[in-house]
Scaffold this motif. Structure first.
Motif, short mmCIF file in Angstrom:
data_model
loop_
_atom_site.label_atom_id
_atom_site.label_comp_id
_atom_site.label_asym_id
_atom_site.label_seq_id
_atom_site.Cartn_x
_atom_site.Cartn_y
_atom_site.Cartn_z
N ASN A 35 40.66 23.27 39.05
CA ASN A 35 40.29 22.99 37.65
C ASN A 35 38.78 22.77 37.47
N ASN A 36 38.03 23.38 38.31
CA ASN A 36 36.58 23.22 38.19
C ASN A 36 36.00 24.24 37.22
N ILE A 37 36.62 25.37 37.10
CA ILE A 37 36.13 26.38 36.15
C ILE A 37 37.30 26.90 35.33
N PRO A 38 37.04 27.40 34.15
CA PRO A 38 38.16 27.90 33.32
C PRO A 38 38.57 29.32 33.79
N ALA A 39 39.77 29.69 33.33
CA ALA A 39 40.34 31.00 33.72
C ALA A 39 39.50 32.17 33.25
N ILE A 40 38.83 31.98 32.13
CA ILE A 40 38.06 33.08 31.56
C ILE A 40 36.96 33.56 32.51
N ARG A 41 36.55 32.65 33.45
CA ARG A 41 35.50 33.05 34.38
C ARG A 41 36.10 33.78 35.60
N VAL A 42 37.39 33.62 35.75
CA VAL A 42 38.02 34.25 36.93
C VAL A 42 38.67 35.61 36.58
N ASN A 43 39.24 35.63 35.34
CA ASN A 43 39.97 36.86 34.95
C ASN A 43 39.15 38.16 35.12
N PRO A 44 37.90 38.22 34.61
CA PRO A 44 37.14 39.48 34.79
C PRO A 44 36.91 39.80 36.27
N HIS A 45 36.75 38.70 37.01
CA HIS A 45 36.57 38.87 38.46
C HIS A 45 37.80 39.58 39.09
N LEU A 46 38.98 39.09 38.69
CA LEU A 46 40.23 39.70 39.19
C LEU A 46 40.38 41.14 38.68
N GLU A 47 39.92 41.29 37.41
CA GLU A 47 40.01 42.62 36.80
C GLU A 47 39.22 43.65 37.63
N ASP A 48 38.03 43.21 38.12
CA ASP A 48 37.21 44.08 38.96
C ASP A 48 37.95 44.49 40.23
N PHE A 49 38.50 43.47 40.88
CA PHE A 49 39.27 43.74 42.13
C PHE A 49 40.42 44.71 41.88
N ALA A 50 41.11 44.46 40.75
CA ALA A 50 42.28 45.29 40.41
C ALA A 50 41.86 46.73 40.16
N ARG A 51 40.74 46.89 39.47
CA ARG A 51 40.28 48.25 39.18
C ARG A 51 39.95 48.98 40.50
N ALA A 52 39.32 48.24 41.38
CA ALA A 52 38.92 48.86 42.65
C ALA A 52 40.13 49.21 43.53
#
Ligand code: ADP
Length: 596
Positions: A91-108
């Motif tokens: 709970n140190n950062i909100p999900a909005i900061r992680v989602n794009p990160h995951l999106e990048d991994f998923a795209r790759a």
């Protein structure tokens, strides 16, 4: 054709195997068996080929599947150590900061990636922008969550709750200093690979540990079970993996042909190559349609039938030609035989004509001979009778003169002469009568010893007068008897002795011998002399009537002819031969009395 010394059943069997029907049946059977064997061989070879090709294809598909899976295997492990994800779960950062990160991994990677918190609720996801976003959904019921929570790497195939799309879920626990924070989940999409399979037109199936088909090139088989599942298993699978899909049992039949597994699905039959993928608990099946086997077998049967028909027809054609050739040769031979027969027929006809000519000539000769014989006979009889008649006439004239002179004594003397001459004439006519009449003597038993003695005695004075030594060793009392007319037999012996007497007249040594011998059945009477013998010409006509070599007036040529007839009447035989020392001998063989 019968083989000698063979039994009846063997003969029957021999005839059966020689028959045409048997030959046809045998040929048809051999051809049928050959065609069947070829068909079987083709089936086996095609099956072997299908199996080895299937094996290669199966390995290829298995490798592709493994590669796809292995590509993503380490992704959850790597992501579980990602600071951002750890921060999010702390709970140190909100999900909005992680989602794009995951999106990048998923795209790759092409996979869906999401993060679950300790309670199994999605706190970040790569599809956060899509309507099927997993954010806020709880997946604590999914085995991949429970597995990861208990510290194991999770991994299993399932249909997504939100996305409604199937995929392989890989999970890994996110921990910080040993304490469980949440779970990172990577969902690998296998649908794209499945599309490639579909396009290939080949039949590939991947089934899970329960036999449920979740990947296949044939859409109709998807989410069906290869074996019947118990209800509770179906329910459990529907709850955790296959989202209430009905999971019906696939209608298939399994059997084995030549040690290969054959599957019948609907009306199509397949050869199955299968491989266990233990790392996932799956089984991959590659199905090769048996249509090729059927077609190849049918083709082989057609080709073999055409070939054997061709062979059979060729054989029949050659045989037909051979038989025609044989028939032609036989016809030629028959024609040749016919020609020979015709020639023979003509030859026979010619011979017939010649024979007729010869017969005619012979008849003419016989006629001439008869006339000649008649001439000889007339001359002989005329001479024989003329002489005494002339003498009688002379004596009668002389008697008349003597009577005129009254010389009675001389008349008496003349009359005695005349009586002697008439006796001689009587003898001649008597001989002729004997010859002309059928001799029918009185048959009695004749003692040959006595008969020979009497005849020899009668002739002895004549012989001694002519200086001829007539001898016989026959005992007058010997007991050799025959059956017949004794006067006639005396006539035969007397004739033979007179002929011998005539024959020795000119010889230097004049001997005549009479012998009597016997065998078991016969009495053999031999009269031999030391005369000149009998020439070959005379020998041929010896017994012919009126045949004589003597001067006219000395013989009529009837003696031997009469003797021949008499001996034949007594069932005997008479023959003449020349003696080595010179002279001739006549042999009379007669059956002994009581022997006939
Ligand atoms: P014929 O005495 O009247 O001639 P036969 O029939 O008795 O008639 O004999 C026929 C002929 O056979 C004789 O003319 C003679 O040539 C021959 N012949 C018979 N007996 C003798 C003999 N012992 N030796 C040689 N010739 C013989």
């Amino acid at each position: 054709m019968r083989s000698p010394g063979r039994s009846e059943p063997y003969q029957k069997f021999y005839h059966v195997i020689k028959s045409k029907t048997f030959a046809v049946l045998l040929t048809v059977s051999i051809l049928s068996i050959s065609i069947w064997q070829i068909a079987e061989l083709t089936e086996k070879r095609t099956l072997d080929q299908l199996a080895s090709t299937g094996e290669l294809r199966l390995n290829l598909y298995a490798t592709t599947l493994r590669n796809t899976m292995e590509k993503h295997r380490h992704l959850p492990y790597v992501l579980a150590r990602n600071d951002k994800i750890i921060d999010l779960l702390q709970n140190n950062i909100p999900a909005i900061r992680v989602n794009p990160h995951l999106e990048d991994f998923a795209r790759a990677s092409g996979a869906l990636i999401y993060v679950l918190d300790q309670g199994g609720t999605t706190v970040a996801t790569s599809n956060w922008r899509t309507p099927q976003s997993l954010l806020g959904h709880n997946y604590s019921f999914r085995p991949y969550f429970t597995d990861a929570r208990s510290g194991q790497t999770g991994g299993y195939y399932a249909v997504g709750l939100q996305t409604r799309q199937p995929g392989f879920f890989l999970s890994y626990p996110v921990k910080d200093k040993g304490s469980f924070l949440g779970v990172i989940v990577v969902k690998i999409n296998l649908e794209a690979m499945q599309e490639t399979w579909k396009k290939s037109g080949e039949a590939v199936i991947v089934s899970d540990a329960f036999g449920v088909i979740f990947l296949t090139s044939n859409q109709e088989w998807k989410y069906t079970s290869l074996r019947e599942l118990p209800d509770h298993t179906t329910q459990r699978l529907q709850a955790v993996k296959y989202l209430n899909l009905p999971l019906p049992t696939l209608q298939l039949e399994r059997h084995s042909v030549r040690n290969y597994n054959i599957l019948q699905l609907d009306t199509t039959r397949y050869l199955e190559n299968a491989l266990q993928l233990p790392e996932y608990g799956w089984r991959i099946h590659y199905l090769s349609s048996l249509e090729a086997v059927k077609n190849n077998k049918a083709l082989a049967i057609i080709v073999a039938t055409i070939l054997s028909s061709f062979l059979l027809l060729t054989f029949l054609y050659i045989r037909e030609r051979r038989q025609k050739l044989i028939s032609r040769q036989e016809a030629k031979r028959a024609q040749a035989v016919g020609e020979i027969n015709e020639r023979l027929r003509l030859e026979i006809a010619k011979h017939q004509l010649t024979e007729n000519d010869l017969r005619q000539t012979q008849r003419e000769l016989v006629q001439a001979d008869k006339l000649a014989a008649l001439g000889r006979m007339s001359a002989a009889i005329a001479h024989e009778l003329n002489q005494p008649v002339t003498a009688i006439r002379t004596f009668v004239a002389s008697c008349r003169i003597l009577l005129e002179r009254n010389e009675v004594d001389k008349v008496n003397e003349n009359l005695d002469f005349i009586a002697g001459l008439t006796d001689r004439m009587g003898k001649i006519t008597g001989q002729l009568k004997t010859f002309a009449r059928k001799r029918k003597g009185k048959v009695v038993t004749i003692e040959l010893g006595a008969l020979i003695y009497n005849v020899v005695r009668q002739l002895e004075p004549q012989c001694s007068k002519a200086g001829v030594a007539l001898s016989t060793e026959v005992d007058r009392n010997c007991r050799v008897s025959i059956r017949g007319d004794s006067l006639q037999l005396e006539q035969v012996l007397s004739n033979l002795l007179h002929n011998s007497l005539d024959a020795v007249q000119q010889a230097s040594s004049k001997t005549i011998k009479v012998l009597l011998q016997t065998t078991n059945e016969k009495a053999i009477l031999t009269v031999s002399d030391s005369g000149a013998g009998i020439s070959d010409e005379v020998m041929d006509s010896l017994f012919d009537p009126f045949f004589t070599t003597k001067e006219i007036g000395k013989g009529l040529g009837l003696g031997l002819s009469i003797a021949y007839g008499i001996v034949e009447d007594m069932d005997g035989s008479i023959r003449a031969e020349n003696l080595q020392a010179g002279g001739a001998q006549f042999i009379v063989e007669l059956p002994q009395a009581g022997q006939e």
